[in-house]
Design a protein around this motif. Structure first.
Motif, PDB file in Angstrom:
ATOM      1  N   ALA A 107       0.853  -1.075   0.121  1.00 42.62           N
ATOM      2  CA  ALA A 107       0.034   0.039  -0.055  1.00 42.62           C
ATOM      3  C   ALA A 107       0.858   1.355   0.125  1.00 42.62           C
ATOM      4  N   TYR A 108       0.337   2.546  -0.594  1.00 40.37           N
ATOM      5  CA  TYR A 108       0.989   3.735  -0.601  1.00 40.37           C
ATOM      6  C   TYR A 108       1.192   3.980   0.842  1.00 40.37           C
ATOM      7  N   ARG A 109       2.353   4.532   1.198  1.00 41.12           N
ATOM      8  CA  ARG A 109       2.365   5.210   2.509  1.00 41.12           C
ATOM      9  C   ARG A 109       2.998   6.671   2.245  1.00 41.12           C
ATOM     10  N   PRO A 110       2.535   7.700   2.414  1.00 39.22           N
ATOM     11  CA  PRO A 110       3.025   8.906   2.186  1.00 39.22           C
ATOM     12  C   PRO A 110       4.234   9.140   3.145  1.00 39.22           C
ATOM     13  N   PRO A 111       4.932  10.157   2.732  1.00 36.39           N
ATOM     14  CA  PRO A 111       5.922  10.883   3.685  1.00 36.39           C
ATOM     15  C   PRO A 111       5.073  11.199   5.001  1.00 36.39           C
ATOM     16  N   ALA A 159       9.549   5.112   8.059  1.00 35.84           N
ATOM     17  CA  ALA A 159      10.463   6.076   8.914  1.00 35.84           C
ATOM     18  C   ALA A 159      10.746   7.407   8.387  1.00 35.84           C
ATOM     19  N   GLY A 160      11.357   8.160   9.244  1.00 31.84           N
ATOM     20  CA  GLY A 160      11.580   9.500   8.745  1.00 31.84           C
ATOM     21  C   GLY A 160      10.633  10.456   9.208  1.00 31.84           C
ATOM     22  N   GLU A 161      10.990  11.893   9.022  1.00 33.88           N
ATOM     23  CA  GLU A 161      10.260  12.584   9.655  1.00 33.88           C
ATOM     24  C   GLU A 161       9.009  13.272   8.569  1.00 33.88           C
ATOM     25  N   ARG A 162       8.283  13.843   9.241  1.00 35.49           N
ATOM     26  CA  ARG A 162       7.098  14.375   8.277  1.00 35.49           C
ATOM     27  C   ARG A 162       7.376  15.850   8.057  1.00 35.49           C
ATOM     28  N   PRO A 163       7.271  16.120   6.537  1.00 32.88           N
ATOM     29  CA  PRO A 163       7.483  17.519   5.995  1.00 32.88           C
ATOM     30  C   PRO A 163       7.114  18.645   6.974  1.00 32.88           C
ATOM     31  N   ARG A 164       7.810  19.584   6.920  1.00 36.33           N
ATOM     32  CA  ARG A 164       7.368  20.669   7.448  1.00 36.33           C
ATOM     33  C   ARG A 164       5.929  21.263   6.722  1.00 36.33           C
ATOM     34  N   VAL A 165       5.279  22.071   7.518  1.00 35.86           N
ATOM     35  CA  VAL A 165       3.998  22.741   6.933  1.00 35.86           C
ATOM     36  C   VAL A 165       4.551  24.068   6.349  1.00 35.86           C
TER      37      VAL A 165
END
Length: 132
Positions: A105-109, A115-121
Motif C-alpha cells: 500500500a502507498y505510505r505518504p511521507p 521511517a523519517g520525519e513529516r515534512p514541515r508545513v
C-alpha cells in the motif's frame, strides 16, 4: 473440517454453504480468470437478467476481478472473456489488485508506518474559524 467451519461462519474465505448449494443447484460454470476466480451464471434476477456470480480463490476482494470479467459481471457485455479471443491493446496495463491494507500500500511521507520525519508545513493554509 476447517473448510466446513469457514464456509458456515465466514463469507470472505471463498464461498459460503448457501453459495455452494446455489452453485451446485443452479450454477453453470462460465469460465475462470488468470487469478483462479471461477465465474457462474444461472437463474434470473428480479430484472429478468441472468444471475451472475464469482467464487473467489482465497480472500473475497472485489478488486481481484480483472477488467474483462468485471464488464461481464456488470452486464456491459453478454460474451464472457472465456468465449472470446481478446488481445489487450499496447497501451493497456495488466490488472493489479487493490493494495490497500497490504505491505504494498502507498505510505505518504510522514506516515506513522514510514521511517523519517513529516515534512514541515509551508504556511500556505489558513484554517477555517467560525465567524470569519
Amino acid at each position: 473440517m476447517k473448510t466446513l467451519l469457514l464456509q458456515i461462519f465466514t463469507w470472505w474465505n471463498g464461498q459460503t454453504i448457501g453459495t455452494r448449494f446455489a452453485t451446485w443447484r443452479f450454477g453453470k460454470r462460465v469460465g475462470e480468470d488468470e487469478l483462479g476466480n471461477v465465474y457462474y451464471e444461472g437463474g434470473t434476477t428480479s430484472f429478468g437478467l441472468p444471475r451472475r456470480w464469482v467464487i473467489y480463490k482465497g480472500y473475497a476482494d472485489a478488486s481481484a476481478i480483472p477488467p474483462g470479467w468485471h464488464g461481464w459481471m456488470h452486464y456491459r457485455t453478454d460474451v464472457p472473456p472465456s468465449k472470446e479471443t481478446y488481445v489487450a491493446k499496447d497501451w493497456q496495463v495488466a490488472h493489479r489488485a487493490n493494495p490497500t491494507g497490504s505491505p504494498q500500500a502507498y505510505r505518504p511521507p510522514g506516515s506513522l508506518v514510514v521511517a523519517g520525519e513529516r515534512p514541515r508545513v509551508t504556511g500556505d493554509y489558513d484554517a477555517w474559524t467560525p465567524g470569519s
